[in-house]
Motif scaffolding. Sequence first.
Motif, PDB file in Angstrom:
ATOM      1  N   UNK A   1      -2.605  -2.655 -12.568  1.00  0.00           N
ATOM      2  CA  UNK A   1      -1.799  -2.784 -11.415  1.00  0.00           C
ATOM      3  C   UNK A   1      -0.570  -3.758 -11.375  1.00  0.00           C
ATOM      4  N   UNK A   2      -0.211  -4.097 -12.667  1.00  0.00           N
ATOM      5  CA  UNK A   2       0.530  -5.446 -12.769  1.00  0.00           C
ATOM      6  C   UNK A   2       1.983  -5.104 -12.405  1.00  0.00           C
ATOM      7  N   UNK A   3       2.488  -3.939 -12.612  1.00  0.00           N
ATOM      8  CA  UNK A   3       3.756  -3.530 -12.254  1.00  0.00           C
ATOM      9  C   UNK A   3       3.945  -3.316 -10.878  1.00  0.00           C
ATOM     10  N   UNK A   4       2.892  -3.095 -10.052  1.00  0.00           N
ATOM     11  CA  UNK A   4       2.873  -2.895  -8.638  1.00  0.00           C
ATOM     12  C   UNK A   4       2.605  -3.949  -7.948  1.00  0.00           C
TER      13      UNK A   4
ATOM     14  N   UNK B   1       8.247 -11.205  -1.001  1.00  0.00           N
ATOM     15  CA  UNK B   1       9.512 -10.484  -0.530  1.00  0.00           C
ATOM     16  C   UNK B   1       9.153  -8.905  -0.903  1.00  0.00           C
ATOM     17  N   UNK B   2       8.208  -8.383  -1.645  1.00  0.00           N
ATOM     18  CA  UNK B   2       7.924  -7.229  -2.067  1.00  0.00           C
ATOM     19  C   UNK B   2       8.577  -6.671  -3.150  1.00  0.00           C
ATOM     20  N   UNK B   3       8.994  -7.749  -4.115  1.00  0.00           N
ATOM     21  CA  UNK B   3       9.632  -7.579  -5.264  1.00  0.00           C
ATOM     22  C   UNK B   3       8.508  -7.650  -6.310  1.00  0.00           C
TER      23      UNK B   3
ATOM     24  N   UNK C   1       8.214  -6.533 -22.469  1.00  0.00           N
ATOM     25  CA  UNK C   1       7.522  -7.015 -21.228  1.00  0.00           C
ATOM     26  C   UNK C   1       8.720  -7.862 -20.388  1.00  0.00           C
ATOM     27  N   UNK C   2       9.088  -7.258 -19.259  1.00  0.00           N
ATOM     28  CA  UNK C   2      10.069  -8.038 -18.623  1.00  0.00           C
ATOM     29  C   UNK C   2       9.836  -8.094 -17.139  1.00  0.00           C
ATOM     30  N   UNK C   3      10.097  -9.403 -16.588  1.00  0.00           N
ATOM     31  CA  UNK C   3       9.907  -9.662 -15.297  1.00  0.00           C
ATOM     32  C   UNK C   3      11.004  -9.108 -14.336  1.00  0.00           C
ATOM     33  N   UNK C   4      11.088  -8.726 -13.434  1.00  0.00           N
ATOM     34  CA  UNK C   4      12.181  -8.722 -12.247  1.00  0.00           C
ATOM     35  C   UNK C   4      12.976  -9.782 -12.091  1.00  0.00           C
ATOM     36  N   UNK C   5      14.089  -9.869 -12.479  1.00  0.00           N
ATOM     37  CA  UNK C   5      14.817 -10.981 -12.493  1.00  0.00           C
ATOM     38  C   UNK C   5      14.972 -11.673 -11.039  1.00  0.00           C
TER      39      UNK C   5
ATOM     40  N   UNK D   1       4.989 -16.968 -13.642  1.00  0.00           N
ATOM     41  CA  UNK D   1       4.935 -15.665 -13.025  1.00  0.00           C
ATOM     42  C   UNK D   1       3.806 -14.845 -13.568  1.00  0.00           C
ATOM     43  N   UNK D   2       3.348 -15.236 -14.407  1.00  0.00           N
ATOM     44  CA  UNK D   2       1.976 -14.561 -14.719  1.00  0.00           C
ATOM     45  C   UNK D   2       0.782 -14.855 -13.717  1.00  0.00           C
ATOM     46  N   UNK D   3       0.654 -16.075 -13.554  1.00  0.00           N
ATOM     47  CA  UNK D   3      -0.181 -16.649 -12.579  1.00  0.00           C
ATOM     48  C   UNK D   3       0.111 -16.008 -11.270  1.00  0.00           C
ATOM     49  N   UNK D   4       1.284 -16.087 -10.795  1.00  0.00           N
ATOM     50  CA  UNK D   4       1.766 -15.435  -9.528  1.00  0.00           C
ATOM     51  C   UNK D   4       1.239 -14.163  -9.627  1.00  0.00           C
ATOM     52  N   UNK D   5       1.553 -13.336 -10.360  1.00  0.00           N
ATOM     53  CA  UNK D   5       1.323 -11.788 -10.348  1.00  0.00           C
ATOM     54  C   UNK D   5      -0.329 -11.786 -10.299  1.00  0.00           C
ATOM     55  N   UNK D   6      -1.053 -12.367 -10.986  1.00  0.00           N
ATOM     56  CA  UNK D   6      -2.728 -12.248 -11.420  1.00  0.00           C
ATOM     57  C   UNK D   6      -3.226 -12.467  -9.722  1.00  0.00           C
ATOM     58  N   UNK D   7      -2.854 -13.686  -9.216  1.00  0.00           N
ATOM     59  CA  UNK D   7      -3.307 -14.165  -7.992  1.00  0.00           C
ATOM     60  C   UNK D   7      -2.868 -13.332  -6.778  1.00  0.00           C
ATOM     61  N   UNK D   8      -1.559 -12.764  -6.971  1.00  0.00           N
ATOM     62  CA  UNK D   8      -1.102 -11.893  -5.763  1.00  0.00           C
ATOM     63  C   UNK D   8      -1.940 -10.488  -5.900  1.00  0.00           C
ATOM     64  N   UNK D   9      -2.488 -10.207  -7.041  1.00  0.00           N
ATOM     65  CA  UNK D   9      -3.157  -9.014  -7.066  1.00  0.00           C
ATOM     66  C   UNK D   9      -4.431  -9.112  -6.393  1.00  0.00           C
TER      67      UNK D   9
END
Length: 305
Positions: free
Chosen positions: A225-228, A233-235, A10-14, A98-106
């Motif tokens: 949907x996590x990897x999308x 900035x769209x990353x 499991x890796x985040x986009x740097x 990062x997890x929280x950012x991803x979850x809430x962005x989704x």
Amino acid sequence: MSHGRRWQEMRFDEDAELDSSQVEDVGGSGGFPGGGIAIGGGAIGIIGLILVLLFGGGIDLSSLESGGQQPAQPGSDLAAECRSGADANANQKCRIVADVNSIQAFWSGEFARRGGRYTRAKTTLFTGSVDTGCGFASSAVGPFYCPADRHVYLDLGFFQDLRARFGARGGPFAEAYVLAHEYGHHVQNLVGIMDQVGADRQGPQSAAVRLELQADCLAGVWAHHATQTTDENGRPFLARLTDEDIAAAVDAAGAVGDDRIQQKAQGQVNPETWTHGSAAQRMRWFKIGYRSGDLNQCDTFSAAL
């Protein structure tokens, strides 16, 4: 592949940009300030509160607490430490950001797609004990969502207990599942589903069990949907997610099933006191969400459990 290495999959986009304002680290006193745990609405902790409710404090929870007389521990400066996905790959607290950012962005995108508006919930990291809008809580409660102040509360020591006490495999995506489950409760709160629970808080078909299984399903929808899911900035936040990561999340869901916890705690299973559902149910509903990626498939209040 070694056991230690596979969790590195499991890796985040740097270059993903983190928003540390969604998480705060308040540190803690290291001890429980006394009195009862006042938790309102649907704020049902994954581990400790099950034990407190089912067994009335008869279980030794000392290893989940920090012990009473430790000095205060300051929080971290997440704004300085957690700026990018590279930081999340190197630091557990930044990974939580990062997890929280991803979850809430989704969920922000999903609400907008359906004509609604998502309101963010902050995650509070603490050590030992914390004062919340739902009252004082100790680490023994486990991660929980407080609907009164719309915060998710987490002592990171919980993840070690999840492995040591309940036999979960652990790993970064198991941690992400825990957070996604709690944010599932936030979604339920925003759309009024928590109001359906009322006093129906125990039993294999209870509204409390249906609420928890739905939160597991919603966690699975995010995972699909996590990897999308991207930053402003769209990353994408998550650049890579493997079958092993999903298996770790499923395993964590099963580890905190009511039947497994009861069997470990008292040597027998009593479904009439369930509040979260069995291990099989929790794994099943996470997988329903993950495989479908569709929150419409998460209607646990109408479906057969």
